[in-house]
Write an enzyme that holds these catalytic residues in place. Structure first.
Site, short mmCIF file in Angstrom:
data_model
loop_
_atom_site.label_atom_id
_atom_site.label_comp_id
_atom_site.label_asym_id
_atom_site.label_seq_id
_atom_site.Cartn_x
_atom_site.Cartn_y
_atom_site.Cartn_z
N GLU A 93 -1.37 -5.59 8.42
CA GLU A 93 -0.53 -5.06 9.49
C GLU A 93 -1.12 -5.33 10.86
OE1 GLU A 93 0.18 -0.89 8.75
OE2 GLU A 93 1.05 -1.27 6.77
N ASP B 128 -1.17 -6.07 -0.47
CA ASP B 128 -1.50 -5.48 0.83
C ASP B 128 -2.99 -5.25 0.98
OD1 ASP B 128 0.52 -5.13 2.66
OD2 ASP B 128 1.23 -3.24 1.81
N GLU C 6 9.29 -4.43 10.30
CA GLU C 6 9.70 -3.12 9.77
C GLU C 6 10.23 -2.23 10.89
OE1 GLU C 6 6.93 -1.20 7.14
OE2 GLU C 6 8.10 0.65 7.07
N LYS D 25 -1.31 -9.43 2.56
CA LYS D 25 -0.54 -9.02 3.75
C LYS D 25 -1.39 -8.02 4.52
CE LYS D 25 3.23 -6.13 3.56
NZ LYS D 25 2.78 -4.99 4.37
N ASP E 107 0.85 -1.20 0.00
CA ASP E 107 0.00 0.00 0.00
C ASP E 107 0.89 1.25 0.00
OD1 ASP E 107 0.86 -0.17 2.60
OD2 ASP E 107 -1.11 0.03 3.53
N SER E 108 2.22 1.04 -0.01
CA SER E 108 3.13 2.16 -0.25
C SER E 108 2.87 2.77 -1.62
CB SER E 108 4.59 1.68 -0.15
OG SER E 108 4.80 0.54 -0.96
O1 KIV Z 1 3.58 -1.11 1.62
C1 KIV Z 1 4.74 -1.53 1.58
O2 KIV Z 1 5.50 -1.26 0.65
C2 KIV Z 1 5.18 -2.36 2.68
C3 KIV Z 1 6.65 -2.66 2.76
C4 KIV Z 1 7.36 -1.45 3.23
C5 KIV Z 1 6.95 -3.83 3.61
O3 KIV Z 1 4.41 -2.76 3.48
#
Ligand code: KIV
Length: 358
Positions: A210, A178, A277, A208, A139-140
């Site tokens: 969090e 994500d 992280e 994924k 989600d970056s």
């Molecule tokens: O969103 C992302 O890119 C991440 C990584 C930094 C692990 O969660």
């Protein structure tokens, strides 16, 4: 698609029952099937129906494949061959257990896992071809692609749009998508529905999310729905407002103990790997030793089972901020910037397009 399975059509080379030695009883039964294929009416008139399949049982080397080829030869149809594992891979996909095995085996063998983020087809293709083990549609993308300050505004639709593009470009790498902010925190039900939609719409391998103990019911329910889950603890950017900024986590004894508890809890809930992280190197090593699933570090030192970076960071393409833990593997940002300037100049001085480009 992503499957490595192959179906091949071999010539039946005119193999018939007479070419197969022994097995007379089996041949008699099979001859009836062949006759059914040639004269179905004779059998349907008598109320019979065609069996859906035939199981030839016997130790290796007793002529089962020859017999199967003879059935094809007698029926005058091509012979298709596919192994059991190829069948599962082709029709069921990699499957939850294979995803888990892939990462588990790497940890057991002490082989480091590589992961990078990607948000589009072309980048995913390049990473896949380079042999990167896992591609995260992080989600970056909120920061890198959409220009937000945080990952909070990213939606499920954003993740599906980019996740599907990445999955189309990745043939061998594991594709992880994500789950964005508020797509799983609200309830276990929301978590399963959103994870399911992400997987269905993108054709990714896993999701994924969090959080530690607090999201274990969600991890368990998603995993129970046959969707493999990668966990993410330590600095979890979706909680930036609760943390009061992007800060290293696990610095006090209490926070370090909590992180180890969280890692154990997500493993227990069914996560097949966990991202660590921004945690101190020593603590990341401790976590890695304390659990059986691989740890994927980002700003967590060399003691993790694998590493992940945001691809735009390691290529120096994203200039809004650069975390201390990032190494620039190539200055692609500068190369792009120079190329854009050269193009601008070439069009303006009429040197592009030249004759050969026309
Ligand atoms: O969103 C992302 O890119 C991440 C990584 C930094 C692990 O969660």
């Amino acid at each position: 698609g992503k499957s490595n399975a192959r179906v091949y059509v071999q010539s039946t080379e005119g193999i018939h029952f007479d070419d197969v030695a022994g097995e007379d009883e089996a041949k008699e039964n099979l001859a009836e099937i062949v006759d059914y294929l040639h004269n179905p009416k004779k059998y349907t008139d008598a109320g019979a129906s065609m069996p859906k399949g035939l199981l030839l049982v016997g130790p290796p080397g007793t002529g089962k494949t020859m017999l199967a080829k003879a059935v094809a030869g007698e029926s005058d149809v091509p012979f298709f061959s596919i192994s059991g594992s190829e069948f599962v891979e082709m029709f069921v996909g990699m499957g939850a257990s294979k995803v888990r095995d892939l990462f588990k085996q790497a940890k057991e063998k002490g082989e480091k896992l590589t992961m990078l983020t990607a948000y589009d087809y072309s980048t995913a293709k390049l990473e896949d071809a380079a042999g990167i083990n896992g591609i995260l549609v992080g989600d970056s993308l909120g920061n890198v692609v959409l220009g937000y300050d945080t990952t909070i505004p990213v939606t499920v639709e954003d993740m599906i749009h980019h996740g599907a593009a990445v999955a189309r470009g990745a043939k061998n790498s594991l594709v992880v998508v994500d789950m964005p902010f508020l797509s799983y925190q609200t309830s276990v039900y929301d978590a399963v529905v959103n994870a399911g939609n992400i997987m269905k719409e993108t054709q990714c391998d896993c999701v994924k999310l969090e959080g530690g103990k607090s999201v274990c019911p969600q991890i368990k329910a998603i995993t129970d729905a046959s969707i493999p889950v990668m966990a993410h603890i330590g600095l979890t950017p979706q909680s930036v407002n609760a943390f009061g900024g992007f800060k290293v986590q696990g610095k006090t004894l209490e926070a370090a103990q909590q992180l180890i508890e969280d890692a154990k809890a997500v493993e227990e809930a069914g996560a097949f790997a966990v991202v660590l992280e921004c945690v101190p190197e020593k603590l990341a090593r401790k976590v890695t030793e304390a659990i059986h699933i691989p740890t994927i570090g980002i700003g967590a030192g060399a003691g993790c089972d694998g590493q992940i970076l945001v691809y735009a960071d390691m290529l120096s393409m994203f200039s809004d901020f650069s975390p201390k833990f990032v190494r620039s593997f190539a200055n692609v940002g500068e190369i792009m910037s120079q190329a854009f300037k050269d193009y601008d100049a070439a069009v303006k001085d009429s040197s592009f397009p030249a004759q050969e480009h026309t």
